[in-house]
Structures are given as C-alpha cells and as structure tokens.
Design a protein around this motif. Structure first.
Motif, PDB file in Angstrom:
ATOM      1  N   VAL A 131      37.675  49.738  68.193  1.00 26.67           N
ATOM      2  CA  VAL A 131      39.135  49.020  67.885  1.00 26.67           C
ATOM      3  C   VAL A 131      40.020  49.595  68.616  1.00 26.67           C
ATOM      4  O   VAL A 131      40.800  48.836  69.137  1.00 26.67           O
ATOM      5  CB  VAL A 131      39.234  49.391  66.300  1.00 26.67           C
ATOM      6  CG1 VAL A 131      40.741  49.012  66.077  1.00 26.67           C
ATOM      7  CG2 VAL A 131      38.356  48.916  65.326  1.00 26.67           C
ATOM      8  N   ILE A 132      40.141  50.887  68.993  1.00 23.92           N
ATOM      9  CA  ILE A 132      41.211  51.341  70.024  1.00 23.92           C
ATOM     10  C   ILE A 132      40.990  50.839  71.319  1.00 23.92           C
ATOM     11  O   ILE A 132      42.080  50.366  72.016  1.00 23.92           O
ATOM     12  CB  ILE A 132      41.094  52.910  70.245  1.00 23.92           C
ATOM     13  CG1 ILE A 132      41.290  53.415  68.915  1.00 23.92           C
ATOM     14  CG2 ILE A 132      41.716  53.670  71.284  1.00 23.92           C
ATOM     15  CD1 ILE A 132      41.300  55.211  68.724  1.00 23.92           C
ATOM     16  N   ALA A 133      39.651  50.471  71.799  1.00 25.36           N
ATOM     17  CA  ALA A 133      39.464  49.931  73.124  1.00 25.36           C
ATOM     18  C   ALA A 133      39.926  48.508  73.243  1.00 25.36           C
ATOM     19  O   ALA A 133      40.313  48.251  74.119  1.00 25.36           O
ATOM     20  CB  ALA A 133      37.905  49.944  73.313  1.00 25.36           C
ATOM     21  N   GLY A 134      39.552  47.750  72.109  1.00 26.25           N
ATOM     22  CA  GLY A 134      40.367  46.583  71.964  1.00 26.25           C
ATOM     23  C   GLY A 134      41.740  46.541  71.887  1.00 26.25           C
ATOM     24  O   GLY A 134      42.286  45.729  72.573  1.00 26.25           O
ATOM     25  N   LEU A 135      42.348  47.502  71.367  1.00 23.43           N
ATOM     26  CA  LEU A 135      43.862  47.548  71.314  1.00 23.43           C
ATOM     27  C   LEU A 135      44.565  47.716  72.812  1.00 23.43           C
ATOM     28  O   LEU A 135      45.799  47.172  73.010  1.00 23.43           O
ATOM     29  CB  LEU A 135      44.418  48.528  70.463  1.00 23.43           C
ATOM     30  CG  LEU A 135      44.141  48.288  68.840  1.00 23.43           C
ATOM     31  CD1 LEU A 135      44.717  49.710  68.060  1.00 23.43           C
ATOM     32  CD2 LEU A 135      44.949  47.026  68.366  1.00 23.43           C
ATOM     33  N   LEU A 136      43.908  48.503  73.537  1.00 26.92           N
ATOM     34  CA  LEU A 136      44.164  48.722  74.969  1.00 26.92           C
ATOM     35  C   LEU A 136      44.310  47.531  75.735  1.00 26.92           C
ATOM     36  O   LEU A 136      45.047  47.438  76.878  1.00 26.92           O
ATOM     37  CB  LEU A 136      43.457  49.716  75.491  1.00 26.92           C
ATOM     38  CG  LEU A 136      43.104  51.030  74.878  1.00 26.92           C
ATOM     39  CD1 LEU A 136      42.029  52.090  75.403  1.00 26.92           C
ATOM     40  CD2 LEU A 136      44.404  51.863  74.784  1.00 26.92           C
ATOM     41  N   VAL A 137      43.896  46.523  75.642  1.00 28.80           N
ATOM     42  CA  VAL A 137      43.969  45.195  76.091  1.00 28.80           C
ATOM     43  C   VAL A 137      45.386  44.577  76.524  1.00 28.80           C
ATOM     44  O   VAL A 137      46.058  44.174  77.318  1.00 28.80           O
ATOM     45  CB  VAL A 137      43.187  44.074  75.597  1.00 28.80           C
ATOM     46  CG1 VAL A 137      43.502  42.583  76.370  1.00 28.80           C
ATOM     47  CG2 VAL A 137      41.794  44.484  75.627  1.00 28.80           C
ATOM     48  N   GLY A 138      46.177  45.063  75.299  1.00 24.12           N
ATOM     49  CA  GLY A 138      47.680  44.764  75.415  1.00 24.12           C
ATOM     50  C   GLY A 138      48.499  45.385  76.470  1.00 24.12           C
ATOM     51  O   GLY A 138      49.526  44.971  77.035  1.00 24.12           O
ATOM     52  N   LEU A 139      47.794  46.629  76.724  1.00 29.71           N
ATOM     53  CA  LEU A 139      48.671  47.436  77.997  1.00 29.71           C
ATOM     54  C   LEU A 139      48.751  47.007  79.256  1.00 29.71           C
ATOM     55  O   LEU A 139      49.256  47.096  80.145  1.00 29.71           O
ATOM     56  CB  LEU A 139      47.959  48.818  78.085  1.00 29.71           C
ATOM     57  CG  LEU A 139      48.298  49.618  76.674  1.00 29.71           C
ATOM     58  CD1 LEU A 139      47.709  51.024  76.784  1.00 29.71           C
ATOM     59  CD2 LEU A 139      49.707  49.522  76.423  1.00 29.71           C
ATOM     60  N   ASN A 140      47.863  45.529  79.334  1.00 31.35           N
ATOM     61  CA  ASN A 140      47.444  44.890  80.710  1.00 31.35           C
ATOM     62  C   ASN A 140      48.946  44.448  81.164  1.00 31.35           C
ATOM     63  O   ASN A 140      49.145  43.973  82.253  1.00 31.35           O
ATOM     64  CB  ASN A 140      46.433  43.778  80.728  1.00 31.35           C
ATOM     65  CG  ASN A 140      45.082  44.806  80.684  1.00 31.35           C
ATOM     66  OD1 ASN A 140      45.188  45.899  81.076  1.00 31.35           O
ATOM     67  ND2 ASN A 140      44.093  43.798  80.233  1.00 31.35           N
ATOM     68  N   VAL A 141      49.876  44.151  80.049  1.00 31.10           N
ATOM     69  CA  VAL A 141      51.113  43.472  80.485  1.00 31.10           C
ATOM     70  C   VAL A 141      52.150  44.526  80.999  1.00 31.10           C
ATOM     71  O   VAL A 141      53.147  44.035  81.330  1.00 31.10           O
ATOM     72  CB  VAL A 141      51.646  42.851  79.094  1.00 31.10           C
ATOM     73  CG1 VAL A 141      50.658  41.497  78.855  1.00 31.10           C
ATOM     74  CG2 VAL A 141      52.194  43.747  78.295  1.00 31.10           C
ATOM     75  N   ILE A 142      51.686  45.485  80.941  1.00 30.70           N
ATOM     76  CA  ILE A 142      52.508  46.789  81.562  1.00 30.70           C
ATOM     77  C   ILE A 142      52.282  47.033  83.031  1.00 30.70           C
ATOM     78  O   ILE A 142      51.054  47.162  83.205  1.00 30.70           O
ATOM     79  CB  ILE A 142      52.673  47.891  80.749  1.00 30.70           C
ATOM     80  CG1 ILE A 142      53.165  47.662  79.308  1.00 30.70           C
ATOM     81  CG2 ILE A 142      53.662  49.324  81.111  1.00 30.70           C
ATOM     82  CD1 ILE A 142      52.817  48.613  78.204  1.00 30.70           C
ATOM     83  N   ASP A 143      53.516  47.216  83.820  1.00 25.30           N
ATOM     84  CA  ASP A 143      53.344  47.866  85.011  1.00 25.30           C
ATOM     85  C   ASP A 143      53.870  49.338  84.974  1.00 25.30           C
ATOM     86  O   ASP A 143      54.788  49.587  84.791  1.00 25.30           O
ATOM     87  CB  ASP A 143      54.100  47.200  85.946  1.00 25.30           C
ATOM     88  CG  ASP A 143      53.601  45.530  86.055  1.00 25.30           C
ATOM     89  OD1 ASP A 143      52.647  45.397  85.831  1.00 25.30           O
ATOM     90  OD2 ASP A 143      54.329  44.680  86.388  1.00 25.30           O
ATOM     91  N   ALA A 144      52.907  50.021  85.253  1.00 25.28           N
ATOM     92  CA  ALA A 144      53.196  51.506  85.176  1.00 25.28           C
ATOM     93  C   ALA A 144      53.141  52.090  86.907  1.00 25.28           C
ATOM     94  O   ALA A 144      52.286  51.577  87.439  1.00 25.28           O
ATOM     95  CB  ALA A 144      52.005  52.412  84.407  1.00 25.28           C
ATOM     96  N   ASN A 145      54.014  52.828  87.011  1.00 29.32           N
ATOM     97  CA  ASN A 145      54.256  53.559  88.330  1.00 29.32           C
ATOM     98  C   ASN A 145      54.316  55.101  88.221  1.00 29.32           C
ATOM     99  O   ASN A 145      55.438  55.391  88.057  1.00 29.32           O
ATOM    100  CB  ASN A 145      55.589  52.863  88.988  1.00 29.32           C
ATOM    101  CG  ASN A 145      55.703  53.376  90.586  1.00 29.32           C
ATOM    102  OD1 ASN A 145      54.615  54.143  91.128  1.00 29.32           O
ATOM    103  ND2 ASN A 145      56.634  53.137  91.355  1.00 29.32           N
ATOM    104  N   LEU A 146      53.138  55.643  88.116  1.00 28.41           N
ATOM    105  CA  LEU A 146      52.993  57.090  87.957  1.00 28.41           C
ATOM    106  C   LEU A 146      52.673  57.846  89.363  1.00 28.41           C
ATOM    107  O   LEU A 146      51.763  57.444  89.931  1.00 28.41           O
ATOM    108  CB  LEU A 146      52.111  57.297  86.859  1.00 28.41           C
ATOM    109  CG  LEU A 146      51.961  56.492  85.730  1.00 28.41           C
ATOM    110  CD1 LEU A 146      50.917  56.727  84.723  1.00 28.41           C
ATOM    111  CD2 LEU A 146      53.246  56.639  84.874  1.00 28.41           C
ATOM    112  N   CYS A 147      53.427  58.834  89.533  1.00 31.64           N
ATOM    113  CA  CYS A 147      53.337  59.661  90.594  1.00 31.64           C
ATOM    114  C   CYS A 147      52.854  61.139  90.019  1.00 31.64           C
ATOM    115  O   CYS A 147      53.547  61.866  89.140  1.00 31.64           O
ATOM    116  CB  CYS A 147      54.404  60.233  91.429  1.00 31.64           C
ATOM    117  SG  CYS A 147      54.031  61.112  92.765  1.00 31.64           S
ATOM    118  N   MET A 148      51.373  61.423  90.495  1.00 34.89           N
ATOM    119  CA  MET A 148      50.674  62.642  89.907  1.00 34.89           C
ATOM    120  C   MET A 148      50.684  63.857  90.831  1.00 34.89           C
ATOM    121  O   MET A 148      50.064  65.110  90.654  1.00 34.89           O
ATOM    122  CB  MET A 148      49.450  62.198  89.254  1.00 34.89           C
ATOM    123  CG  MET A 148      49.449  61.350  87.949  1.00 34.89           C
ATOM    124  SD  MET A 148      47.899  60.865  87.877  1.00 34.89           S
ATOM    125  CE  MET A 148      47.525  59.789  89.160  1.00 34.89           C
TER     126      MET A 148
END
Length: 469
Positions: free
Chosen positions: A207-224
């Motif tokens: 179920v959690i893996a299916g919910l993660l599909v919605g995050l494809n609309v987000i653009d993340a710019n992370l510097c690690m």
C-alpha cells in the motif's frame, strides 16, 4: 508507538462519519489521532466507543506488531498527502530544508526499519535497511546508477547514512515507487533481512509503495554533500499533522482542477515513459534486423560467388569434354567418368541455385519487416511529439490556474477590505440613526408641550373674551 486500543469492546451505534474516522485512527499514548477532512484531531480514547474493524482470521486484533504496521502505514499516508499538498502551494520544487520533506524521509526510514533482523558482525550487532535497498540493483539494472552514486558520496561512513542518501536520490529520480514495488514483490529475497511479520513483508508495504506514485508530480532538488546523514536523529513530529477545529480550507473547485491537471500530467509522463521504452525496444529490434540483414547479404554474396564459380567450372568441363571428343575418341570408361562428374556438378549447381532462392526470399522478408519497423518508429515518434505538445499545453494550463488562483486570492483580500469599510460605514449610519431618533423624540416632546401651551392660551383667550362681554 503504543499499542493501545479503544477501551469499549461492546459495539455501540455510531454514524458513518465516526466509523470512517475510527478506521483511520492512529493510537498515540492515551490519545487517538483521527482524520477529520484534510487534518487531524487529538481526542481521548474515552471520548468515543466504536466497534473494532473485523480483522483477518489469522491475525490477532490486539497484536502490537499489526498495530505498529497500521500506524506506520497511516503516518506514511498522512506524510505523503501533506507533502504533495504543501508542494503544490510552493510550485512543486523542494529542497533539503523543507520540513514536510524531512518528515517524509523520517517516516520512510521508520517503515523500512520495522521488523529488521539483527545481524551479528565482528563489530557487534547491526540493524540496517541498506542491505535490502541494495537488492534493487540486482532486480533492476537501471538502479545501479543510484547505488554507485551513494557509494561515491564523501562523508558517508554508516549503512544508515547510505540508506538515507539512496532514498533521496530515488525521490529526485522519480523512481522511488517503482523501486519499492520491485523489492516488495520479491519477498523470498526480503526474508533474509526482515521478520515474517515486518511491514515490508505484509500488504501494508505494498500500500505504501502504491501511495509513493503520487510523489512523481514533485520536483526535488536535494544537495547531500554538506549534509550529515550518518548522525541524524529520525523522530516523527506529530505536531505537523494536528489542527484545531476552526481551520478553513481553500476553494474545492480550484483544487479539483489542479488535481485533475496534475493527474493528466502524470498520465502523460507515464505514457511518454512507456512510449520511450517501446521506442528503445523497437530500436534494438531494428539494430538486430540490420545485423541479420547484413549477415544475410554477406551470405548471399558468398552464394553468388559460389554459383559463378560453379558455372565457370561447368563451362570449363563442357569445353574440356568437347575438346576431348574432337581430339580423340574417348573410351567408354572415360566417358562414364566425365558424365558422372558432369552430373555431380549439375546437381551441386541446382542445390546452390535453390539455396540462393531461399536466401533471396528470406532477404525480402527481412526487408519487409525492416520497412514495417521503420513505419512503426515514425508513428511512435509522431505520437510522442503529440504527447509532448499536450504536456506543454497542460503545463501552460497549470500556470494559468496558478495565476487565476492568485487573482482570486487578491480579489478575496480586496473584498474583505471593502466589507470591513462597509461594516464601519454601517456602524456610523446606525449611530446617526440613533441620534436622529433621539432628536425626533425630543421634537415630539416639544410639540406636545407647545400644543399644551396653545390649549392653555386658547382657554385663557376664551375666558378673556367672556370677561369683556
């Protein structure tokens, strides 16, 4: 999280709304965190008594592990929903300092840590989900780039830090949902790292893996590079998901339009990705056909050379036979030998001719298949261009909606200011009306007094007239 359950065990009549709220409840100490629309509310466990949802026959409803899985799934659902909604308000481009994004990674870390087996090493006991994430590279070759990038990052000394970096890179690549589904589907490999009742081994993980599909609309710019992922303390901040009862949400119609456009954009991107994969497969097939075509062409050239050589041999044998017949009368044995050699040569020539015809037919078939593949590739390229144009148009519509939303917000603010001014004007008018009412009352009193004086004067005048008479 605590494994508290509602104290009342006997079913009591409740409304559909309360029942739905109870199904999405997270138990926290002596309070329950229940979903109320888009927000959460804290209530004591004694406030509401509900019938517990029916559990599967094989699972104890009071099992603390099952309650932990349910709590983690609900927290993941709230974290993902809050992250998407807040990202839409900010333009969907996030950085490392964004608080909802940090909480999302903390929740995912807790989900991946649930039910981990303890492995003993020469340095002691170790519990890390990095080993499970390394399975993705074996199951999906394209994930090898993320794993290599994580191993090359400077400053990461622990498996926990590498696992956190892997989650961030997968989110930036918009492949976190795909990778999670890949490893969840291989429970035979996950059993090496997780207990049988862990979240990743049960349906809550899917179920959690299916919910993660919605995050494809987000653009993340992370510097690690400058971030210390090894020593971070992952604690879930529940205050981000709580509210009071007086919160007012935004316009439902505007949110619905934005959601519909984002769904269309997500669908177009997914379709574009599938079309790109199809184009790559077709290109591979075309390359294989070109190689096969080249090989067949070489074989045909070799067969033609052999046929020409055989024809030259036949002509030479005919010339030698005619020359021998003219020069001397051949014996019967020589004649039989020449005839046999000539027959074998003709037989070999016939076989080579048939082989050449077969090769030509196969070459024609391969050429036809190549033309069909080229036509299919052209159609796919045209379809991809159309989908890209549609995607550009959808993005433009999204920008227009944002502008309209800002205009509506400004209009709402101006309308609030106007209504405030009108309220002040109404208050002033009411004050003037009250003053005028007091004045009218005074005038009425004065009028009564004047009328009374007039009557007295009239009576006095009448008396004077009577006296004069």
């Amino acid at each position: 999280m605590s494994d508290l359950t509602p104290q009342s065990e006997t079913p009591t009549p409740t409304t559909d709304k309360i029942t739905q709220a109870a199904r999405e409840t997270i138990y926290l100490c002596n309070f329950r965190v229940s979903v109320d629309g888009e927000w959460l509310c804290l209530r004591e466990l004694n406030d509401i008594s509900l019938t517990p949802d029916p559990e599967p026959a094989h699972e104890d409803p009071k099992d603390p592990i099952a309650i932990e899985r349910l709590n983690l799934m609900n927290m993941a659902k709230l974290s993902i929903k809050g992250l998407i909604e807040s990202a839409l308000n900010l333009g969907r481009t996030l950085d490392s300092d964004y608080a909802p994004l940090q909480q999302f990674f903390v929740v995912m870390e807790h989900c991946l840590k649930h039910g981990l087996k303890t492995k003993k090493t020469f340095l002691g006991q170790n519990k890390s989900f990095w080993g499970a994430l390394e399975l993705v590279e074996k199951l999906t070759p394209e994930a090898g780039e993320i794993t290599a990038s994580v191993k090359d990052l400077p400053g990461l000394k622990t498996p926990l830090g590498r696992g956190r970096a892997w989650l961030r890179l997968a989110l930036m690549q918009k492949k976190l949902s795909d990778y999670m589904k890949t490893i969840i589907n291989r429970k035979d490999l996950l059993s090496e790292f997780y207990e049988p009742n862990a979240l990743m081994m049960e349906e809550e993980g899917a179920v959690i893996a299916g919910l993660l599909v919605g995050l494809n609309v987000i653009d993340a710019n992370l510097c690690m590079k400058g971030e210390d992922l090894d020593s971070q303390v992952g604690v879930i901040d529940f205050s981000m998901y709580l509210k009071d009862g007086g919160h007012s949400s935004k316009s439902a119609e505007g949110d619905g339009q934005i959601t519909a456009i984002l769904d269309q954009k997500n669908y177009v991107e997914e379709l574009n990705r599938h079309l790109s994969a199809s184009v790559n497969n077709l290109q591979a097939k075309v390359d294989a056909l070109e190689k096969s075509n080249t090989k067949l062409t070489e074989e045909l050239a070799v067969a033609n050379n052999r046929i020409i050589t055989l024809q030259e041999d036949v002509e030479r044998v005919k010339e030698e036979s005619s020359y021998q017949l003219e020069s001397r009368k051949p014996s019967r044995s020589d004649s039989a030998a020449n005839g046999q050699a000539l027959g074998e040569t003709r037989k070999q020539l016939k076989e080579e001719t048939l082989l050449r015809l077969d090769v030509e037919k196969e070459l024609e078939v391969q050429i036809g298949m190549k033309q069909e593949m080229e036509l299919s590739m052209k159609m796919l390229e045209k379809d991809i261009c159309e989908k890209q144009d549609a995607l550009v148009e959808l993005r433009q519509q999204l920008e227009d909606l944002r502008v309209i939303n800002q205009q509506l917000s400004h209009k709402s603010q101006s309308a609030d200011a106007g209504s405030k001014q009108k309220s002040e004007a109404i208050a002033r008018l009411e004050e003037k009306i009250n003053q005028m009412t007091g004045t009218v009352k005074q005038m009425e009193t004065s009028e009564k007094h004047v009328v009374k004086q007039a009557r007295n004067l009239n009576s006095a005048a009448g008396k004077l007239l009577q006296l004069q008479q």
